[in-house]
Design a protein around this motif. Sequence first.
Motif, PDB file in Angstrom:
ATOM      1  N   PRO A  50       0.813  -1.225   0.000  1.00  5.77           N
ATOM      2  CA  PRO A  50       0.000   0.000   0.000  1.00  5.77           C
ATOM      3  C   PRO A  50       0.843   1.270   0.000  1.00  5.77           C
ATOM      4  O   PRO A  50       0.454   2.272  -0.595  1.00  5.77           O
ATOM      5  CB  PRO A  50      -0.823  -0.141   1.290  1.00  5.77           C
ATOM      6  N   ARG A  88      -8.781  -6.225  -5.240  1.00  4.02           N
ATOM      7  CA  ARG A  88      -7.733  -6.507  -4.252  1.00  4.02           C
ATOM      8  C   ARG A  88      -8.239  -6.291  -2.845  1.00  4.02           C
ATOM      9  O   ARG A  88      -7.766  -6.912  -1.896  1.00  4.02           O
ATOM     10  CB  ARG A  88      -6.530  -5.608  -4.542  1.00  4.02           C
ATOM     11  N   SER A  90      -8.309  -3.233  -1.146  1.00  2.35           N
ATOM     12  CA  SER A  90      -7.457  -2.291  -0.420  1.00  2.35           C
ATOM     13  C   SER A  90      -8.242  -1.028  -0.070  1.00  2.35           C
ATOM     14  O   SER A  90      -8.541  -0.224  -0.958  1.00  2.35           O
ATOM     15  CB  SER A  90      -6.244  -1.920  -1.275  1.00  2.35           C
ATOM     16  N   SER A  92      -7.236   1.671   1.449  1.00  5.59           N
ATOM     17  CA  SER A  92      -6.480   2.896   1.190  1.00  5.59           C
ATOM     18  C   SER A  92      -6.569   3.304  -0.269  1.00  5.59           C
ATOM     19  O   SER A  92      -6.774   4.479  -0.600  1.00  5.59           O
ATOM     20  CB  SER A  92      -5.009   2.709   1.601  1.00  5.59           C
ATOM     21  N   HIS A 130     -14.767  -8.315   0.078  1.00  3.21           N
ATOM     22  CA  HIS A 130     -13.982  -7.250   0.706  1.00  3.21           C
ATOM     23  C   HIS A 130     -14.929  -6.223   1.343  1.00  3.21           C
ATOM     24  O   HIS A 130     -15.398  -5.296   0.671  1.00  3.21           O
ATOM     25  CB  HIS A 130     -13.063  -6.588  -0.312  1.00  3.21           C
ATOM     26  N   GLU A 236      -3.370  -1.775   5.525  1.00  7.36           N
ATOM     27  CA  GLU A 236      -3.442  -3.205   5.283  1.00  7.36           C
ATOM     28  C   GLU A 236      -4.268  -3.468   4.030  1.00  7.36           C
ATOM     29  O   GLU A 236      -5.060  -2.634   3.608  1.00  7.36           O
ATOM     30  CB  GLU A 236      -4.106  -3.931   6.464  1.00  7.36           C
ATOM     31  N   ASP A 237      -4.089  -4.649   3.474  1.00  6.39           N
ATOM     32  CA  ASP A 237      -4.980  -5.100   2.408  1.00  6.39           C
ATOM     33  C   ASP A 237      -6.049  -5.975   3.030  1.00  6.39           C
ATOM     34  O   ASP A 237      -5.750  -6.871   3.828  1.00  6.39           O
ATOM     35  CB  ASP A 237      -4.209  -5.929   1.371  1.00  6.39           C
ATOM     36  N   ASP A 238      -7.301  -5.696   2.666  1.00  4.65           N
ATOM     37  CA  ASP A 238      -8.390  -6.592   3.038  1.00  4.65           C
ATOM     38  C   ASP A 238      -8.525  -6.787   4.543  1.00  4.65           C
ATOM     39  O   ASP A 238      -8.543  -7.900   5.045  1.00  4.65           O
ATOM     40  CB  ASP A 238      -8.157  -7.955   2.378  1.00  4.65           C
TER      41      ASP A 238
END
Length: 353
Positions: A50, A88, A90, A92, A130, A236-238
Amino acid sequence: MRLGVKMRDWEAVLRTIRGAPSPCAELWLAKMNKWADTVLHAAIIYGASPAIARELLLEMARRKEDVREILSARNQWDNTPLHCAASRGSPSLCLLIPDALATAEQTTRAALARNNEGETPVFLAAVHGHYWAFRLLSELVELEHATSPYVKPNGDSVLHLTIQRKYFELSSIIMHLLPDLVSNINEKGQAPLDILASIPSAFRSATHLSWWEWLCYPFVPIRSQPRRLSRHLLDEDDPGLPDQFPTHEALFGFSFLRSTIEKKRRHVFGSRIMQQLLDNDAFYDSLMERDLLGMDHDHPANLLKLGPSHKASSLLGWTPLLRATKYGAIELVWAILDKKPFAIEDEMMRRRR
């Protein structure tokens, strides 16, 4: 730069971009691979951190006159960078990409863009499970667009697909936010209740438990407490998928309990969305209208009066009650009969009850 993308050397990619003369829209719009991904597509798809993705977006924002064109770029599947960020999961990126656009109109247009499958970014976030990406992107969709961004051209809605993929907790949240999707029928003639009725693992009565799972099952606690989206989670992702919220499994200290926990979680939220669907579903209301009016539902003229949900059911041949009976989902059978007793008269095309 293509070599940097191929080697996943994002620092080298950033150095190339920073060293390029301005304006340099051609560099941002250049195709990095055979799938026609731009550098921004590639960074998001191939898992750049990110922080790196944020740096790329900051560099892009310095070319204000090119931002809209860069963020509107499409790859082979007609996905924009926002589509990729939604897939994805994300949070952010789902915040930064719309914020980079100059006007509210451009932001809304980006949120409503469809790929070659007819999917919007918010649709992709939901069907990949997500939660936070879905919530953030849904705020960009204006009320006048109603449920359109959440439905594909073939009639499949985010509710159909989150149930089909067993993201039951997310499905429950979607029904709360978008109650009109409950009675949405796809081109196969299926309502969300039909999809749920076709998933035996959503119900305790239709799921086989081993002897040790049977012993542990009553004592497994299941909770659902979505975390707040903090600044830490944006890095963070997810983070915090509804179907992955903490479930106290660490208290037991046994890894073999994971399957039991997942089964019970599925049953708890499967039962919850079953109740929500039955409380709101218009499927059997059409049948009630038919019975009260004494209409011959096989007559084409009367079929039009019963609404799309009944027409779809007649074409498909299987009602939710028949599906639940076939798969042994006793909870759903009793729930349907409790809410709609006349459903006991449901028949297949072969006149089987």
